[in-house]
Design an enzyme around this catalytic site. Structure first.
Site, short mmCIF file in Angstrom:
data_model
loop_
_atom_site.label_atom_id
_atom_site.label_comp_id
_atom_site.label_asym_id
_atom_site.label_seq_id
_atom_site.Cartn_x
_atom_site.Cartn_y
_atom_site.Cartn_z
N THR A 118 -11.51 9.06 -10.26
CA THR A 118 -12.21 9.75 -9.16
C THR A 118 -12.54 11.19 -9.57
O THR A 118 -13.65 11.69 -9.32
CB THR A 118 -11.31 9.78 -7.90
OG1 THR A 118 -10.99 8.44 -7.54
CG2 THR A 118 -11.97 10.51 -6.74
N ASP A 140 0.80 6.48 -9.00
CA ASP A 140 1.19 6.40 -10.42
C ASP A 140 1.64 7.75 -10.99
O ASP A 140 2.27 7.79 -12.04
CB ASP A 140 0.02 5.89 -11.28
CG ASP A 140 -0.51 4.56 -10.79
OD1 ASP A 140 0.21 3.85 -10.07
OD2 ASP A 140 -1.67 4.21 -11.14
N GLN A 289 4.37 -0.38 -2.14
CA GLN A 289 4.50 0.98 -2.67
C GLN A 289 3.36 1.89 -2.23
O GLN A 289 3.46 3.11 -2.31
CB GLN A 289 4.54 0.94 -4.21
CG GLN A 289 5.78 0.27 -4.75
CD GLN A 289 5.59 -0.27 -6.16
OE1 GLN A 289 5.93 0.37 -7.12
NE2 GLN A 289 5.03 -1.47 -6.28
O1 F6P Z 1 -3.38 3.10 -9.39
C1 F6P Z 1 -2.65 2.66 -8.29
C2 F6P Z 1 -2.29 1.21 -8.43
O2 F6P Z 1 -1.54 0.82 -7.30
C3 F6P Z 1 -1.56 0.85 -9.72
O3 F6P Z 1 -0.21 1.21 -9.69
C4 F6P Z 1 -1.85 -0.61 -9.80
O4 F6P Z 1 -1.79 -1.08 -11.14
C5 F6P Z 1 -3.25 -0.71 -9.29
O5 F6P Z 1 -3.47 0.41 -8.47
C6 F6P Z 1 -3.54 -1.95 -8.51
O6 F6P Z 1 -4.89 -1.94 -8.23
P1 F6P Z 1 -5.62 -2.92 -7.22
O7 F6P Z 1 -5.52 -2.32 -5.86
O8 F6P Z 1 -7.02 -2.93 -7.71
O9 F6P Z 1 -4.94 -4.25 -7.30
#
Ligand code: F6P
Length: 378
Positions: A118, A140, A289
């Site tokens: 972003t 993250d 999370q």
């Molecule tokens: O970047 C945040 C996050 O939750 C990561 O920890 C995880 O790998 C990813 O996004 C999951 O992405 P999506 O919502 O596209 O499944």
């Protein structure tokens, strides 16, 4: 004179989005500035889709709400945007349309709430003349130049609670309990929650692990009469000489974040069962999370970030990212945030991992984990 600003929330959601929005709106109102929100991140900027944000309206009562009241878009790189033309999928640079929208509607500044990709797009817009100020978001915690991103503390808190719950079931049944947590290629969530939850093993992407060493650490615990162990596994962790375990590849590998990680926890649990003879189970924590109410820490951090972002706008300090440096609110240039990733609008927003803030071996968390005997698999 700043008159009219807009906020956009982009990327995977996390707790604290709304707290940032609220702080920007409140600070804007105190300074006689009108505030708007683009719906669904950069997609809203492209489609010119926005709503008015006021403390007497949409921005009321949102401090403790999870998600984002203005939505958030995934995989919306407007510099390399997926469109269908004559039944064919093609990728186009639609950033000019966004810039026209902002100019036509008279927004004096755009606040970009999001992670590294972003902020990469934010910087690309800044280069093309838009007034932009970024706010670092992501569970993250891997955005460069800041000590902490909003959303991270809530994710760690959720993971810690999960470890506490797994601890008691592990102990009752003499089992190994693995917990796979998010974080992509950064091990912050895994390492910090492992320390907070008193886990025995933490496997992080930055330290490729030797499964035999993990099994040996668990067997050493058995010798001390502890027939159970808790193992936290970052989703991006790899076996020594192994590959990242990918659950799904989206859009044929083109896009902002095209690989969905997942599966390493299950694999580790199966291997540990074979190597130790203890029954092993994996739990993948997933989107828990990212959802729900932010912790008090994240509410305060988000409020600080939002208020500071608006202050920077009032001072005309554009092309910046608000950060925490040496524990204090500060700001850096978006150029520093993108680092070597200078090319505008590169496919996949450039080198995501290359500029991500990863756990370093001299970090306090690594040193502390080693000091108290948490096995890191090396
Ligand atoms: O970047 C945040 C996050 O939750 C990561 O920890 C995880 O790998 C990813 O996004 C999951 O992405 P999506 O919502 O596209 O499944």
């Amino acid at each position: 004179m700043l008159k009219k600003v807009a906020i956009l929330a982009n990327g995977g959601d996390c707790s604290g989005f709304n707290a940032v929005i609220r702080a920007i709106v409140k600070t804007a109102e105190k300074n006689g500035v009108e505030c708007y929100g683009f719906l669904d991140g950069y997609r809203g900027l492209l489609n010119n889709d926005f709503v008015k944000l006021e403390t007497s309206g949409l921005a009321s009562g949102i401090l403790n709400k999870g998600g984002s009241i203005i939505g958030s878009s995934l995989n919306a790189n407007v510099f390399n945007y997926k469109v269908e033309e004559n039944g064919q999928v093609v990728y186009k640079d639609l950033s000019e349309q966004c810039i026209e929208n902002v100019k036509k509607d008279g927004f004096d500044c755009i606040f970009t709430l999001g992670g590294d990709s972003t902020q990469k797009s934010a910087r690309d817009f800044a280069v093309r003349g838009l007034n932009v100020i970024g706010v670092p978001k992501t569970i993250d915690n891997d955005v460069a130049c800041t000590e902490i991103t909003f959303g991270y503390n809530t994710a760690v808190t959720v993971a810690t609670e999960a470890i506490d719950r797994l601890h008691s079931t592990a102990e009752t049944h003499n089992r190994i309990m693995c917990l796979e947590v998010m974080g992509r290629n950064a091990g912050w969530i895994a390492l910090e929650s492992a320390i907070a939850g008193g886990a025995d093993v933490a496997l992080i992407p930055e330290i490729p692990f030797d499964i035999q060493k993990v099994a040996d650490a668990i067997k050493a615990r058995q010798k001390e009469g502890k027939n159970f162990s808790v193992v936290v596994v970052g989703e991006g962790a790899t076996y020594k000489d192994g590959e990242v375990v990918v659950k799904n590849v989206r859009d044929g590998g083109v896009g902002v974040i095209n690989t969905q990680l997942g599966g390493i926890g299950e694999k580790v649990a199966q291997d540990l069962e074979k190597l130790t003879g203890l029954v092993s189970r994996n739990t993948t924590l997933g989107y828990m999370q990212r959802g729900g109410t932010p912790t008090a820490f994240d509410r305060v951090l988000s409020t600080k970030y939002g208020a500071k972002a608006m202050q920077l706008a009032l001072e005309g300090k554009f092309s910046t990212l608000v950060v925490i440096k040496n524990g204090k609110l500060d700001y850096v240039s978006l150029e520093d945030v993108v680092g070597q990733n200078k090319e505008i609008g590169a496919v996949g927003s450039g080198t995501k991992e290359a500029n991500a803030k990863l756990v370093t071996m001299d970090d306090d968390l690594v040193v502390t984990a080693r000091s108290i005997g948490i096995c890191l698999g090396d």
